[in-house]
Design an enzyme around this catalytic site. Structure first.
Site, PDB file in Angstrom:
ATOM      1  N   HIS A  66       5.944   1.867   3.471  1.00 42.39           N
ATOM      2  CA  HIS A  66       4.448   2.241   3.771  1.00 42.39           C
ATOM      3  C   HIS A  66       3.945   2.989   4.668  1.00 42.39           C
ATOM      4  CE1 HIS A  66       4.311  -1.889   1.096  1.00 42.39           C
ATOM      5  NE2 HIS A  66       5.412  -1.938   1.586  1.00 42.39           N
ATOM      6  N   HIS A  97       5.586   2.692  -1.360  1.00 47.90           N
ATOM      7  CA  HIS A  97       4.801   1.673  -2.129  1.00 47.90           C
ATOM      8  C   HIS A  97       4.136   2.393  -3.328  1.00 47.90           C
ATOM      9  CE1 HIS A  97       1.532  -1.873  -1.155  1.00 47.90           C
ATOM     10  NE2 HIS A  97       2.546  -1.888  -2.179  1.00 47.90           N
ATOM     11  N   GLU A 115       6.752  -0.415   7.366  1.00 52.33           N
ATOM     12  CA  GLU A 115       5.229  -0.068   7.437  1.00 52.33           C
ATOM     13  C   GLU A 115       5.640   1.153   8.392  1.00 52.33           C
ATOM     14  OE1 GLU A 115       2.211  -0.251   6.218  1.00 52.33           O
ATOM     15  OE2 GLU A 115       2.664  -2.532   5.206  1.00 52.33           O
ATOM     16  N   ASP A 154       0.466   4.949  -0.487  1.00 51.90           N
ATOM     17  CA  ASP A 154       1.046   5.168   0.724  1.00 51.90           C
ATOM     18  C   ASP A 154       2.879   5.036   0.244  1.00 51.90           C
ATOM     19  OD1 ASP A 154       0.732   2.091  -0.020  1.00 51.90           O
ATOM     20  OD2 ASP A 154       1.697   1.920   2.025  1.00 51.90           O
TER      21      ASP A 154
HETATM   22 ZN   LIG Z   1       1.846  -0.074   1.190  1.00 53.24          ZN
END
Ligand SMILES: [Zn+2]
Length: 188
Positions: free
Chosen positions: A36, A157, A118, A167
């Site tokens: 992400h 994602h 992330e 993303d």
């Molecule tokens: Zn995401």
């Protein structure tokens, strides 16, 4: 870098435990990494807002975009900051709440069987070399623990929730990641 198989924690990450998680149905059923991109506020790097969001303590008044976000219960297993430092919020033994409604290879609910990572960034601004370096080390450490996570099972994602999520976006260099994995994977 390695994963402690007892705790499901990465040895080189700062651990800030999030309440936004739940037990996996099967702790060994982990065969997907979801990448992400995130920045809070959007396009701004550094600061504590991402930590606060994942810990459920984001101040709704901190920025005009936070009011709605402060109500959402989300998390990820890991965050890799612009300079490559790593924070872990959820043990790999647990589900983090990063994917939402999602499907990969015909299987729904990706949170059940994936690890969410992330990268601090935006869809359009190149991610930093230090982030790719940390990400590569993280992936190698995870593959040592979860051998079912093959290179083709590292997705964005945007790939598991197309039309809903974008993303890590066009700024993420998949070719570079794949090259680095190719070079660094232990060959039998
Ligand atoms: Zn995401």
């Amino acid at each position: 870098m390695r994963v402690d198989e007892n705790t499901g924690l990465l040895d080189e990450a700062l651990f800030l435990p999030s309440p936004h998680c739940e037990p996996r149905v099967d702790q060994d059923d982990v065969d997907l990494i979801v990448l992400h991109g995130i920045s809070l506020p959007a396009g701004k790097f550094g600061g504590v807002a991402i930590d606060a969001l994942f810990l459920g303590i984001l101040n709704a008044d901190g920025h005009s975009s936070y009011a709605e976000l402060a109500e959402t219960k989300v998390s990820a297993h890991l965050l890799i900051r612009r300079k490559g430092s790593i924070t872990q919020y959820v043990s790999f033994h647990q589900q983090a709440w990063h994917a939402g409604q999602s499907t990969y290879a015909g299987r729904e609910r990706c949170n059940d069987y994936s690890i969410g990572i992330e990268l601090e960034g935006t869809d359009t601004q190149p991610y930093e070399a230090a982030q790719y370096k940390s990400l590569l080390e993280v992936i190698l450490a995870l593959q040592a623990c979860y051998p079912k996570i093959t290179v083709d099972r590292i997705k964005g994602h945007e790939h598991i929730a197309p039309g809903r999520k974008t993303d890590p976006g066009p700024a993420f260099d998949w070719d570079y990641l794949h090259q680095q994995l190719e070079v660094n994977l232990v060959k039998e």
